[in-house]
Design an enzyme around this catalytic site. Structure first.
Site, mmCIF file in Angstrom:
data_model
loop_
_atom_site.group_PDB
_atom_site.id
_atom_site.type_symbol
_atom_site.label_atom_id
_atom_site.label_comp_id
_atom_site.label_asym_id
_atom_site.label_seq_id
_atom_site.Cartn_x
_atom_site.Cartn_y
_atom_site.Cartn_z
ATOM 1 N N THR A 214 6.893 -59.227 -103.876
ATOM 2 C CA THR A 214 6.101 -59.730 -105.006
ATOM 3 C C THR A 214 4.613 -59.753 -104.698
ATOM 4 O O THR A 214 3.783 -59.316 -105.505
ATOM 5 C CB THR A 214 6.585 -61.144 -105.390
ATOM 6 O OG1 THR A 214 8.000 -61.120 -105.626
ATOM 7 C CG2 THR A 214 5.871 -61.645 -106.626
ATOM 8 N N ASN B 80 -3.515 -61.102 -109.179
ATOM 9 C CA ASN B 80 -3.498 -62.556 -109.125
ATOM 10 C C ASN B 80 -2.118 -63.145 -108.859
ATOM 11 O O ASN B 80 -1.995 -64.142 -108.159
ATOM 12 C CB ASN B 80 -4.040 -63.095 -110.469
ATOM 13 C CG ASN B 80 -3.705 -64.548 -110.685
ATOM 14 O OD1 ASN B 80 -4.338 -65.440 -110.132
ATOM 15 N ND2 ASN B 80 -2.682 -64.805 -111.503
ATOM 16 N N TYR C 22 12.798 -65.132 -90.512
ATOM 17 C CA TYR C 22 12.074 -65.684 -91.662
ATOM 18 C C TYR C 22 11.696 -67.145 -91.432
ATOM 19 O O TYR C 22 12.511 -67.964 -91.014
ATOM 20 C CB TYR C 22 12.931 -65.570 -92.923
ATOM 21 C CG TYR C 22 12.264 -66.094 -94.174
ATOM 22 C CD1 TYR C 22 11.296 -65.337 -94.827
ATOM 23 C CD2 TYR C 22 12.602 -67.332 -94.709
ATOM 24 C CE1 TYR C 22 10.681 -65.808 -95.979
ATOM 25 C CE2 TYR C 22 12.001 -67.804 -95.858
ATOM 26 C CZ TYR C 22 11.033 -67.039 -96.486
ATOM 27 O OH TYR C 22 10.432 -67.504 -97.631
#
Length: 411
Positions: free
Chosen positions: A226, A204, A279
């Site tokens: 992450t 999650n 990016y």
């Protein structure tokens, strides 16, 4: 809102006592202070301006920036948003809450329906993860809270217990810092030491669209580390326990994807993680969320090929104000503060529902084995653009190989 304040003011003026004398009714503080009303209106206008300024720049980048267009162009952006958030908004009135999903799976009032089941929920101390943990525990599931800050998780758990009373399921709080891959293996070792099975792995946690390229502790782009690398590594290191559990019970793996993933037209596994010079916060966020869906598709093909009793899929929870995206004022103003985007927002209770629908509802297993891989509003949906299984044959497998290559040193 100003409308409610005016309505309350009119009601106060119209109310009279039994002899016709006006009742003493306290007006809202905003009505006693016109300057406060003006300030609130000014703040709302300012927030709207920030939101649309960001949206205008985002559209310009999608239309003209070659680095962005390589991953997300105007066609994929429009079709992805309309095909996911647009359709979601049209059907949100039919979407149950998270607790209603668990009640459907277990039976009304059957608060021991999940006794003996064990779940790991990453990011369980707030937002969607906390609602998932609450509902699972209320119905008897033992939930392992995989969190960065155990103190914050303990406080959240105490608040839950104070509000809910007795929860039939246990909570075990274990620390993990998903941006730091060196913490994943110790977390898994701590979990395995508990000697528990694992029925539900709910990936999650995540971050959204930092404004600048930020390195993780291992030097990877922070969002990729992450959102993708950590959950990939977590899943791989838990696979033996998952497979052992699947010998006697069905196991579900649920990855949190996003509408942003559906807005991606393409991704290059050789450019994972994103180079600093290429990016773009929203385009790269979309890549990480598309990767979550592609990861689930790859896992499901593996499980189906081996005939294992394991189901993997991805979900789009919705546009929900949970604190995701902190630090990117423009994007958070657009998603959580803009008047137009309010049409597409969901509550936490409804946003968390699809995750547990995919974890608990029996028919999901047959749907996924028949080819479903992406869910929102508690129903299987068509994955769009780069997430579509037919968009690029073998893309999910190439992504898996690339991420495995990056994660292997930390296994």
């Amino acid at each position: 809102s100003l409308g409610r304040q005016i309505g309350a003011h009119r009601a106060a003026r119209a109310s009279v006592g039994p002899r016709g004398a006006p009742r003493s009714i306290a007006l809202p503080s905003a009505m006693r202070s016109p300057s406060l009303v003006r300030h609130r209106i000014a703040d709302a206008v300012r927030e709207e301006g920030i939101a649309w300024s960001y949206f205008g720049k985002l559209l310009a980048d999608v239309a003209r920036d070659p680095c962005v267009r390589a991953r997300m162009d105007m066609h994929s952006f429009v079709t992805g948003f309309a095909g996911v958030s647009g359709r979601e908004a049209l059907g949100v009135h039919r979407c149950p809450t998270c607790e209603q999903v668990v009640e459907q799976a277990c039976g009304q009032g059957n608060f021991t329906g999940l006794l003996g089941k064990v779940a790991i929920v990453t990011g369980a101390s707030n937002g969607l993860g906390l609602e998932n943990a609450r509902c699972l525990m209320k119905y008897g599931c033992h939930v392992v809270w995989a969190v960065r800050n155990p103190g914050k998780a303990e406080a959240a758990l105490k608040c839950l217990e104070a509000r809910e009373g007795h929860l039939h399921g246990r909570a075990t709080i274990l620390q993990v810092e998903l941006s730091d891959l060196t913490t994943i293996k110790p977390f898994v070792e701590s979990f395995l030491a508990l000697g528990l099975p694992l029925h539900y792995l709910i990936c999650n946690a995540g971050i959204m669209a930092p404004k600048e390229w930020i390195p993780s502790p291992q030097g990877f782009e922070l969002m990729f580390a992450t959102n993708n690398l950590s959950h990939f590594l977590l899943t791989e290191l838990l696979m033996h326990r998952i497979e052992d559990t699947a010998k006697t019970a069905e196991v579900r793996i649920v990855m949190l994807s996003s509408v942003a993933g559906a807005c991606c037209r393409s991704l290059d596994p050789d450019k994972l993680p994103c180079p600093r010079e290429e990016y773009h916060e929203f385009a790269e966020y979309g890549v990480t969320k598309a990767l979550d869906c592609l990861h689930a598709q790859h896992l499901q093909r593996q499980f189906k090929g081996k005939g294992q009793n394991i189901v993997a899929c991805a979900v789009h929870p919705g546009i929900i104000g949970t604190g995701l995206g902190q630090g990117n004022r423009g994007l958070t103003s657009l998603l959580y503060g803009g008047a137009v985007t309010s049409l597409f927002r969901k509550s936490v209770e409804k946003g968390a529902a699809t995750t547990l629908h995919c974890a608990l509802i029996p028919e999901v297993a047959d749907q996924v084995r028949a080819g479903a891989s992406f869910y929102f509003n508690c129903a299987p949906q068509k994955p769009l653009n780069v997430m579509s299984p037919g968009a690029d044959a073998g893309l999910a497998e190439r992504c898996y190989s690339r991420v495995l290559e990056l994660a292997r040193p930390y296994m």
